[in-house]
Write a protein that holds these residues in place. Structure first.
Motif, PDB file in Angstrom:
ATOM      1  N   SER A 153       0.795  -1.233   0.000  1.00 14.73           N
ATOM      2  CA  SER A 153       0.000   0.000   0.000  1.00 14.73           C
ATOM      3  C   SER A 153       0.825   1.279   0.000  1.00 14.73           C
ATOM      4  CB  SER A 153      -0.898   0.019   1.253  1.00 14.73           C
ATOM      5  OG  SER A 153      -0.104   0.002   2.432  1.00 14.73           O
ATOM      6  N   THR A 154       2.140   1.202  -0.089  1.00 14.24           N
ATOM      7  CA  THR A 154       2.913   2.437   0.041  1.00 14.24           C
ATOM      8  C   THR A 154       3.797   2.675  -1.171  1.00 14.24           C
ATOM      9  OG1 THR A 154       4.486   1.166   1.386  1.00 14.24           O
ATOM     10  CG2 THR A 154       2.891   2.504   2.555  1.00 14.24           C
ATOM     11  N   LEU A 155       5.029   2.174  -1.147  1.00 15.18           N
ATOM     12  CA  LEU A 155       6.021   2.567  -2.147  1.00 15.18           C
ATOM     13  C   LEU A 155       5.574   2.260  -3.570  1.00 15.18           C
ATOM     14  CD1 LEU A 155       8.895   3.670  -2.692  1.00 15.18           C
ATOM     15  CD2 LEU A 155       9.711   1.321  -2.495  1.00 15.18           C
ATOM     16  N   VAL A 156       5.188   1.029  -3.849  1.00 15.92           N
ATOM     17  CA  VAL A 156       4.870   0.649  -5.222  1.00 15.92           C
ATOM     18  C   VAL A 156       3.562   1.259  -5.708  1.00 15.92           C
ATOM     19  CG1 VAL A 156       6.184  -1.500  -5.108  1.00 15.92           C
ATOM     20  CG2 VAL A 156       3.797  -1.500  -4.425  1.00 15.92           C
ATOM     21  N   THR A 157       2.693   1.651  -4.785  1.00 18.43           N
ATOM     22  CA  THR A 157       1.431   2.272  -5.200  1.00 18.43           C
ATOM     23  C   THR A 157       1.532   3.790  -5.300  1.00 18.43           C
ATOM     24  OG1 THR A 157       0.705   2.300  -2.895  1.00 18.43           O
ATOM     25  CG2 THR A 157       0.059   0.402  -4.219  1.00 18.43           C
ATOM     26  N   ALA A 158       2.698   4.353  -4.941  1.00 16.80           N
ATOM     27  CA  ALA A 158       2.847   5.810  -5.020  1.00 16.80           C
ATOM     28  C   ALA A 158       2.735   6.290  -6.464  1.00 16.80           C
ATOM     29  CB  ALA A 158       4.190   6.235  -4.421  1.00 16.80           C
ATOM     30  N   GLY A 159       3.320   5.537  -7.399  1.00 16.45           N
ATOM     31  CA  GLY A 159       3.212   5.916  -8.808  1.00 16.45           C
ATOM     32  C   GLY A 159       1.789   5.836  -9.315  1.00 16.45           C
ATOM     33  N   VAL A 160       1.061   4.806  -8.893  1.00 14.57           N
ATOM     34  CA  VAL A 160      -0.348   4.679  -9.293  1.00 14.57           C
ATOM     35  C   VAL A 160      -1.158   5.850  -8.746  1.00 14.57           C
ATOM     36  CG1 VAL A 160      -2.390   3.215  -9.159  1.00 14.57           C
ATOM     37  CG2 VAL A 160      -0.133   2.165  -9.389  1.00 14.57           C
TER      38      VAL A 160
ATOM     39  N   HIS B  65      -9.255  -0.919  -6.964  1.00 16.01           N
ATOM     40  CA  HIS B  65      -8.435  -2.118  -6.973  1.00 16.01           C
ATOM     41  C   HIS B  65      -7.180  -1.936  -6.121  1.00 16.01           C
ATOM     42  CE1 HIS B  65      -7.326  -6.028  -8.365  1.00 16.01           C
ATOM     43  NE2 HIS B  65      -6.221  -5.610  -8.946  1.00 16.01           N
ATOM     44  N   LEU B  66      -6.647  -0.715  -6.076  1.00 16.79           N
ATOM     45  CA  LEU B  66      -5.472  -0.444  -5.246  1.00 16.79           C
ATOM     46  C   LEU B  66      -5.780  -0.687  -3.770  1.00 16.79           C
ATOM     47  CD1 LEU B  66      -3.149   2.635  -5.663  1.00 16.79           C
ATOM     48  CD2 LEU B  66      -3.947   1.989  -3.411  1.00 16.79           C
ATOM     49  N   LEU B  67      -6.931  -0.192  -3.288  1.00 16.80           N
ATOM     50  CA  LEU B  67      -7.265  -0.335  -1.879  1.00 16.80           C
ATOM     51  C   LEU B  67      -7.576  -1.779  -1.504  1.00 16.80           C
ATOM     52  CD1 LEU B  67      -9.528   2.832  -1.453  1.00 16.80           C
ATOM     53  CD2 LEU B  67      -7.138   2.558  -0.789  1.00 16.80           C
ATOM     54  N   SER B  68      -8.360  -2.454  -2.328  1.00 10.22           N
ATOM     55  CA  SER B  68      -8.688  -3.854  -2.023  1.00 10.22           C
ATOM     56  C   SER B  68      -7.454  -4.741  -2.129  1.00 10.22           C
ATOM     57  CB  SER B  68      -9.792  -4.352  -2.960  1.00 10.22           C
ATOM     58  OG  SER B  68      -9.399  -4.222  -4.323  1.00 10.22           O
ATOM     59  N   HIS B  69      -6.584  -4.448  -3.113  1.00 11.87           N
ATOM     60  CA  HIS B  69      -5.352  -5.223  -3.263  1.00 11.87           C
ATOM     61  C   HIS B  69      -4.427  -5.035  -2.064  1.00 11.87           C
ATOM     62  CE1 HIS B  69      -1.032  -5.147  -4.467  1.00 11.87           C
ATOM     63  NE2 HIS B  69      -1.328  -6.325  -4.963  1.00 11.87           N
ATOM     64  N   ALA B  70      -4.362  -3.827  -1.525  1.00 10.19           N
ATOM     65  CA  ALA B  70      -3.457  -3.557  -0.403  1.00 10.19           C
ATOM     66  C   ALA B  70      -3.807  -4.426   0.804  1.00 10.19           C
ATOM     67  CB  ALA B  70      -3.529  -2.077  -0.038  1.00 10.19           C
ATOM     68  N   LEU B  71      -5.096  -4.638   1.060  1.00  9.58           N
ATOM     69  CA  LEU B  71      -5.508  -5.376   2.246  1.00  9.58           C
ATOM     70  C   LEU B  71      -5.105  -6.846   2.171  1.00  9.58           C
ATOM     71  CD1 LEU B  71      -9.044  -3.771   2.691  1.00  9.58           C
ATOM     72  CD2 LEU B  71      -7.000  -3.301   4.029  1.00  9.58           C
TER      73      LEU B  71
END
Length: 557
Positions: free
Chosen positions: A214-221, A289-295
């Protein structure tokens, strides 16, 4: 004592999470802007944007960070430098929130650089050659994005402001959009910058659970979600890059045997799906999808960490097996997270992934994007089923099978994420109206997705039930299309070699002659010469005066 600090930090993050939950449920958008100073036509300010996007994303970050802290109590409780680890994670979460709440290129740069520095410190935490090599590769890849963000700041200077919330940014040149997209690709490990993500698995597993969910790799998204109204000219290129990332990660995960790297490649595959959603103009679906994937991805990494911790640091899935009887809680959470990853009906990412697939099946994007995303979805089920079978129900191949057991703090943190992994998608869709996209499909198109999931699951069970060494050997696919070698030796190695040569020839060579010690030596030599000349002049004058006096006395006599 250090364990108590980790518990206090986890509880604090939970309280922050509760506050963010109340703010997100309140609805509305509030922007607070503080004018720092203005110079001519340039307006320097610090804006803070509180809307449903920032609240929901920060909620996921703080919730996962709190569970990671609780997990670290059991996983890293005996570490000598646990306090240092807690502070680094705290600054990591702080940098991520700067990126989330400050809708300005300057604020993004602050969070962007903070994430880069703290991620390097976390990856090299174990201080061995493998972690140092992975940390250098991660840092060098992220520095490319840093340079591009600085370029965007320079291009924005002509506008007189750097906020992402004003329509004046639509006047930015095409090069600015390209720089933003490429910078996001480096941080989110998109093709061809994807080699650093599997290498960063050298970090401790709690770091992987936080950084790669939920942090580094999703920052670009997240950056592209905020910048999505200005990406119309680069959407086709972004779709091509995301498709390549999706396919290479899904194939590579089926050929990998390292437990953490398989989960890392699945993260890479899901990042490709988020980028595809942004490329087709569905930024809300990408955030969903980002939020559900993070969990569920944080839960997957925690389960993997518990298995590795119990098996004496063994990460090869061929040396595991039969863990269902010795680690029932961990395996239950692991299989639930895998079901959420596959997008099984009414579980986890089903709601977000189903909407993305339906958007592609609506007939607006052509045949090839549909084939790419359907193949990648099937491959996701293949490697998830293979992973669950070999680790949980396969024959036991471990020499230390008695060491596997469920530990208190670790099991508690995993159970804390289990509800979010299973019900997070349904909860998010009910709370945020933006996640309820309406897509019209015919009956056949609607049935393709569940039938494809069911067929892929049956095929995966049949193929994995007979031979655990089913996967073929392919150096090309297992090395991410040779990107791992290209990034490590020709690019990173050459960069470090050039830096070392520059340090030898410039910092310790010509620059020392022209400045620093060289300048000091030159001034010192000139001072000595001047002092000597002055001494000789004084001696000559004194000697000359004495001779003249003697001559005058002789003449007088």
């Amino acid at each position: 004592m250090l364990r108590n600090e980790a518990v206090v930090c986890g509880v604090s993050l939970l309280l922050i999470n509760l506050t963010l939950s109340l703010g997100g449920l309140a609805g509305g958008s509030v922007m607070v802007e503080w004018e720092v100073f203005s110079s001519g036509s340039a307006f320097y300010s610090l804006p803070l944007l509180f809307d449903w996007v920032s609240f929901s994303f920060s909620w996921a970050v703080s919730y996962i960070a709190s569970m990671v802290m609780f997990f670290s109590v059991g996983y890293m409780g005996n570490e000598r430098y646990l306090g240092r680890f807690i502070w680094i994670v705290f600054f990591f979460v702080f940098s991520m929130n700067c990126l989330i709440f400050i809708p300005s290129i300057w604020g993004i740069m602050l969070g962007w650089d903070g994430l880069g520095v703290t991620s390097f410190a976390l990856v090299v935490y174990y201080q061995n050659k493998k972690s140092l090599a992975a940390g250098m590769l991660t840092a060098l890849m992220n520095r490319v994005g840093d340079v591009l963000i600085i370029g965007v700041i320079c291009m924005s200077s002509g506008q007189g402001q750097w906020s992402l919330c004003y329509p004046e940014l639509a006047g930015l040149p095409f090069a600015a959009s390209v720089c933003v997209v490429v910078a996001a690709m480096t941080k989110s490990a998109q093709f061809p910058f994807c080699s650093w993500l599997p290498a960063a698995m050298a970090a401790p597993t709690p770091v992987s659970a936080l950084v790669h969910s939920s942090t580094l790799v999703t920052a670009g998204v997240y950056l592209l979600i905020r910048y999505s109204p200005h990406l119309s000219e680069v959407r086709s290129g972004l779709m091509f890059v995301a498709s390549c990332t999706l396919i290479l990660a899904a194939i590579g995960a089926n050929l990998e045997n390292d437990l953490k790297k398989i989960i890392a490649l699945s993260t890479l595959s899901q990042l490709g799906m988020m980028m595809l959603a942004i490329a087709i103009g569905e930024s809300s679906l990408a955030l969903f999808h980002l939020l559900s994937h993070a969990l569920f991805k944080a839960l997957l990494f925690m389960c993997a960490g518990a298995m590795i911790h119990g098996g004496g640091d063994t990460q090869d899935i061929r040396l595991m097996g039969g863990l269902w009887s010795s680690m029932p809680t961990t395996m239950a959470c692991f299989n639930a997270a895998n079901l959420a990853l596959c997008g099984m009906p009414f579980v986890g990412a089903f709601y977000s992934k189903d909407l993305i697939l339906e958007k592609f099946l609506s007939g607006e994007l052509g045949m090839w994007p549909v084939l790419v995303i359907l193949i990648a979805t099937s491959l996701t089920i293949f490697y998830s089923t293979r992973l669950s079978f070999l680790v949980g129900w396969g024959p036991s191949n471990s020499v230390s099978a008695t060491a596997y057991s469920d530990e208190g703090w670790q099991a508690g943190a995993m159970l804390g994420l289990l509800g979010g992994a299973l019900l997070g998608g349904a909860f998010l869709q009910k709370v945020f109206i933006e996640f309820n996209s309406f897509i019209l499909l015919c009956h056949t198109g609607k049935m393709i997705i569940p039938l494809g999931l069911f067929f892929s699951l049956i095929m995966a069970l049949i193929l994995n039930s007979g031979d655990q060494q089913l996967h073929m050997k392919s150096h090309f696919f297992s090395s991410l299309w040779f990107l791992s070698f290209i990034s490590s030796t020709p690019i990173s190695g050459r960069t470090l070699s050039v830096s070392r040569s520059s340090h030898s020839y410039l910092d310790q060579g010509w620059m020392e002659v022209g400045s620093g010690q060289g300048l000091h030596q030159s001034l010192f030599s000139a001072g000595r010469a001047h002092h000597k000349w002055q001494s000789m002049k004084i001696t000559f004058l004194i000697g000359g005066g004495m001779v003249a006096g003697c001559l005058s006395a002789v003449v007088a006599l």
